[in-house]
Design a protein around this motif. Structure first.
Motif, PDB file in Angstrom:
ATOM      1  N   TRP A  32      48.782  34.991  46.001  1.00  0.00           N
ATOM      2  CA  TRP A  32      48.913  33.720  45.280  1.00  0.00           C
ATOM      3  C   TRP A  32      50.030  33.787  44.252  1.00  0.00           C
ATOM      4  O   TRP A  32      50.803  32.846  44.081  1.00  0.00           O
ATOM      5  CB  TRP A  32      47.584  33.377  44.605  1.00  0.00           C
ATOM      6  N   LEU A  33      50.137  34.936  43.565  1.00  0.00           N
ATOM      7  CA  LEU A  33      51.178  35.101  42.558  1.00  0.00           C
ATOM      8  C   LEU A  33      52.576  35.024  43.171  1.00  0.00           C
ATOM      9  O   LEU A  33      53.503  34.456  42.580  1.00  0.00           O
ATOM     10  CB  LEU A  33      51.017  36.444  41.840  1.00  0.00           C
ATOM     11  N   LYS A  34      52.733  35.597  44.362  1.00  0.00           N
ATOM     12  CA  LYS A  34      54.044  35.627  45.002  1.00  0.00           C
ATOM     13  C   LYS A  34      54.523  34.226  45.382  1.00  0.00           C
ATOM     14  O   LYS A  34      55.737  33.967  45.451  1.00  0.00           O
ATOM     15  CB  LYS A  34      53.999  36.509  46.241  1.00  0.00           C
ATOM     16  N   LYS A  35      53.574  33.303  45.596  1.00  0.00           N
ATOM     17  CA  LYS A  35      53.932  31.947  45.989  1.00  0.00           C
ATOM     18  C   LYS A  35      54.341  31.083  44.800  1.00  0.00           C
ATOM     19  O   LYS A  35      54.910  30.012  44.980  1.00  0.00           O
ATOM     20  CB  LYS A  35      52.764  31.269  46.709  1.00  0.00           C
ATOM     21  N   GLN A  36      54.021  31.555  43.561  1.00  0.00           N
ATOM     22  CA  GLN A  36      54.276  30.750  42.376  1.00  0.00           C
ATOM     23  C   GLN A  36      55.683  31.029  41.838  1.00  0.00           C
ATOM     24  O   GLN A  36      56.196  32.146  41.945  1.00  0.00           O
ATOM     25  CB  GLN A  36      53.239  31.063  41.287  1.00  0.00           C
ATOM     26  N   ASP A  37      56.269  29.997  41.286  1.00  0.00           N
ATOM     27  CA  ASP A  37      57.590  30.132  40.666  1.00  0.00           C
ATOM     28  C   ASP A  37      57.380  30.427  39.177  1.00  0.00           C
ATOM     29  O   ASP A  37      57.312  29.524  38.339  1.00  0.00           O
ATOM     30  CB  ASP A  37      58.386  28.837  40.856  1.00  0.00           C
ATOM     31  N   LEU A  38      57.228  31.712  38.851  1.00  0.00           N
ATOM     32  CA  LEU A  38      56.872  32.127  37.500  1.00  0.00           C
ATOM     33  C   LEU A  38      57.967  32.983  36.887  1.00  0.00           C
ATOM     34  O   LEU A  38      58.715  33.660  37.598  1.00  0.00           O
ATOM     35  CB  LEU A  38      55.556  32.922  37.519  1.00  0.00           C
ATOM     36  N   GLU A  46      55.342  35.327  32.436  1.00  0.00           N
ATOM     37  CA  GLU A  46      54.157  34.688  33.022  1.00  0.00           C
ATOM     38  C   GLU A  46      53.537  35.565  34.108  1.00  0.00           C
ATOM     39  O   GLU A  46      52.302  35.699  34.190  1.00  0.00           O
ATOM     40  CB  GLU A  46      54.540  33.327  33.605  1.00  0.00           C
ATOM     41  N   THR A  47      54.383  36.181  34.928  1.00  0.00           N
ATOM     42  CA  THR A  47      53.873  37.074  35.978  1.00  0.00           C
ATOM     43  C   THR A  47      53.157  38.274  35.377  1.00  0.00           C
ATOM     44  O   THR A  47      52.073  38.666  35.843  1.00  0.00           O
ATOM     45  CB  THR A  47      55.033  37.549  36.872  1.00  0.00           C
ATOM     46  N   ALA A  48      53.736  38.863  34.343  1.00  0.00           N
ATOM     47  CA  ALA A  48      53.109  40.022  33.689  1.00  0.00           C
ATOM     48  C   ALA A  48      51.773  39.645  33.069  1.00  0.00           C
ATOM     49  O   ALA A  48      50.787  40.389  33.181  1.00  0.00           O
ATOM     50  CB  ALA A  48      54.058  40.584  32.637  1.00  0.00           C
ATOM     51  N   PHE A  49      51.726  38.472  32.400  1.00  0.00           N
ATOM     52  CA  PHE A  49      50.487  38.027  31.764  1.00  0.00           C
ATOM     53  C   PHE A  49      49.384  37.796  32.794  1.00  0.00           C
ATOM     54  O   PHE A  49      48.252  38.267  32.641  1.00  0.00           O
ATOM     55  CB  PHE A  49      50.753  36.746  30.980  1.00  0.00           C
ATOM     56  N   LEU A  50      49.728  37.079  33.886  1.00  0.00           N
ATOM     57  CA  LEU A  50      48.715  36.778  34.905  1.00  0.00           C
ATOM     58  C   LEU A  50      48.279  38.041  35.638  1.00  0.00           C
ATOM     59  O   LEU A  50      47.096  38.195  35.998  1.00  0.00           O
ATOM     60  CB  LEU A  50      49.261  35.751  35.891  1.00  0.00           C
ATOM     61  N   THR A  51      49.207  38.964  35.877  1.00  0.00           N
ATOM     62  CA  THR A  51      48.846  40.229  36.534  1.00  0.00           C
ATOM     63  C   THR A  51      47.863  41.011  35.675  1.00  0.00           C
ATOM     64  O   THR A  51      46.858  41.554  36.174  1.00  0.00           O
ATOM     65  CB  THR A  51      50.103  41.081  36.790  1.00  0.00           C
ATOM     66  N   THR A  52      48.125  41.065  34.370  1.00  0.00           N
ATOM     67  CA  THR A  52      47.207  41.761  33.445  1.00  0.00           C
ATOM     68  C   THR A  52      45.851  41.077  33.409  1.00  0.00           C
ATOM     69  O   THR A  52      44.799  41.742  33.435  1.00  0.00           O
ATOM     70  CB  THR A  52      47.819  41.787  32.031  1.00  0.00           C
ATOM     71  N   LEU A  53      45.859  39.735  33.341  1.00  0.00           N
ATOM     72  CA  LEU A  53      44.600  38.991  33.288  1.00  0.00           C
ATOM     73  C   LEU A  53      43.784  39.205  34.559  1.00  0.00           C
ATOM     74  O   LEU A  53      42.557  39.394  34.499  1.00  0.00           O
ATOM     75  CB  LEU A  53      44.896  37.503  33.091  1.00  0.00           C
ATOM     76  N   ILE A  54      44.444  39.198  35.724  1.00  0.00           N
ATOM     77  CA  ILE A  54      43.745  39.411  36.999  1.00  0.00           C
ATOM     78  C   ILE A  54      43.157  40.814  37.047  1.00  0.00           C
ATOM     79  O   ILE A  54      42.016  41.022  37.486  1.00  0.00           O
ATOM     80  CB  ILE A  54      44.706  39.164  38.175  1.00  0.00           C
ATOM     81  N   TRP A  55      43.929  41.795  36.576  1.00  0.00           N
ATOM     82  CA  TRP A  55      43.449  43.192  36.593  1.00  0.00           C
ATOM     83  C   TRP A  55      42.210  43.335  35.710  1.00  0.00           C
ATOM     84  O   TRP A  55      41.225  43.969  36.094  1.00  0.00           O
ATOM     85  CB  TRP A  55      44.577  44.103  36.095  1.00  0.00           C
ATOM     86  N   LEU A  56      42.250  42.725  34.517  1.00  0.00           N
ATOM     87  CA  LEU A  56      41.102  42.807  33.608  1.00  0.00           C
ATOM     88  C   LEU A  56      39.916  42.008  34.142  1.00  0.00           C
ATOM     89  O   LEU A  56      38.757  42.427  34.005  1.00  0.00           O
ATOM     90  CB  LEU A  56      41.500  42.272  32.228  1.00  0.00           C
ATOM     91  N   ASP A  57      40.189  40.862  34.760  1.00  0.00           N
ATOM     92  CA  ASP A  57      39.106  40.011  35.250  1.00  0.00           C
ATOM     93  C   ASP A  57      38.329  40.687  36.368  1.00  0.00           C
ATOM     94  O   ASP A  57      37.102  40.525  36.476  1.00  0.00           O
ATOM     95  CB  ASP A  57      39.683  38.677  35.725  1.00  0.00           C
ATOM     96  N   LYS A  58      39.024  41.449  37.212  1.00  0.00           N
ATOM     97  CA  LYS A  58      38.331  42.140  38.297  1.00  0.00           C
ATOM     98  C   LYS A  58      37.368  43.193  37.768  1.00  0.00           C
ATOM     99  O   LYS A  58      36.387  43.539  38.429  1.00  0.00           O
ATOM    100  CB  LYS A  58      39.352  42.799  39.230  1.00  0.00           C
TER     101      LYS A  58
END
Length: 269
Positions: free
Chosen positions: A14-20, A24-36
């Motif tokens: 999903w991240l690869k499809k977004q124009d970030l 923004e990519t670093a923030f969402l990657t960190t959030l996804i890692w913590l959320d899991k």
């Protein structure tokens, strides 16, 4: 927050499809890692829900609904008595907690040739030796008296403006319970110095309990520790004043205010 199993969405795809941007990519990657691992998103949703519930607007009062500001302005001071009662209660609670560091609930010395009790000695210590002790006890005393007067006047206002009627009868009953607990709060605090005035006030309390039909003797045993005054009486008053009544009264005040928040202020028609 739900305990159900999280979905199996491919977040990386999903991240690869977004124009970030990189940030923004670093923030969402960190959030996804913590959320899991810690289910961060669930907690964020819970905080969001709490925020919106806490910021719900109170229902409109009669004055707002019917644009009566110019007709009932003289009632407004009477509608602050509930808030003033809570403020006085908080002041009394804070100062009382500070006084508790120096107070000793003991009648030791009472029988030794009329010597003052340890409870009274601790009171003298607070008044004479503790820095700002005299001021602290005075603030506690006046806050308690102000609270009693404010609660009483608040109840009168509710009665004479008809604010106890449907659908607010439950809150009226809560108010009656709260004023009774406020009076007992004051009585138990009055006994704690264990001087002459305190002793005979407690004696009156025992006599009133014994005069109660059917449950009189049981009430005297439970509240005062017997039919004669002593260490058991002082300890019971101390426990009630410091460990029981504050929690009960705080809970009932929170419920009382919560109902007002839901129903709105009942102003005179």
């Amino acid at each position: 927050m739900s305990l159900k199993k999280q979905d199996e969405m491919d977040h990386n795809a999903w991240l690869k499809k977004q124009d970030l941007t990189v940030i923004e990519t670093a923030f969402l990657t960190t959030l996804i890692w913590l959320d899991k691992r810690l289910r961060i998103v669930d907690y964020l949703e819970l905080l969001e829900t709490m925020y919106y519930r806490a910021n719900l607007q109170m229902p409109k009062s009669h004055t707002e609904q019917y644009d009566l500001d110019n007709k009932f302005w003289y009632w407004y001071p009477l509608y602050s008595l509930g808030s003033l009662s809570i403020i006085a209660y908080l002041v009394a609670a804070i100062t009382g907690a500070l006084l508790g560091f120096y107070y000793s609930p003991s009648t030791a010395g009472a029988a030794a040739q009329g010597d003052p009790t340890a409870a009274y000695d601790s009171l003298v210590l607070i008044m004479t030796d503790v820095q700002f002790g005299f001021m602290l006890r005075s603030i506690h005393k006046w806050a308690a008296q102000f609270m009693t007067a404010a609660v009483f006047l608040h109840m009168l206002r509710v009665y004479f403006t008809g604010a106890y009627k449907e659908p607010r009868e439950v809150n009226w009953v809560l108010g009656v319970v709260l004023i009774a607990l406020t009076l007992f709060f004051g009585f138990s605090g009055y006994v704690l110095p264990w001087k002459q005035l305190s002793y005979w006030a407690a004696q009156i309390g025992v006599e009133m309990a014994l005069a109660t039909p059917i449950v009189g003797e049981w009430a005297a045993q439970l509240v005062f520790g017997g039919f004669t005054l002593g260490q058991a009486t002082l300890v019971r008053m101390y426990i009630l004043h410091v460990f029981v009544l504050p929690f009960v009264v705080t809970g009932l005040i929170a419920l009382h205010v919560g109902i007002v928040w839901v129903q709105g202020i009942a102003e005179p028609h």
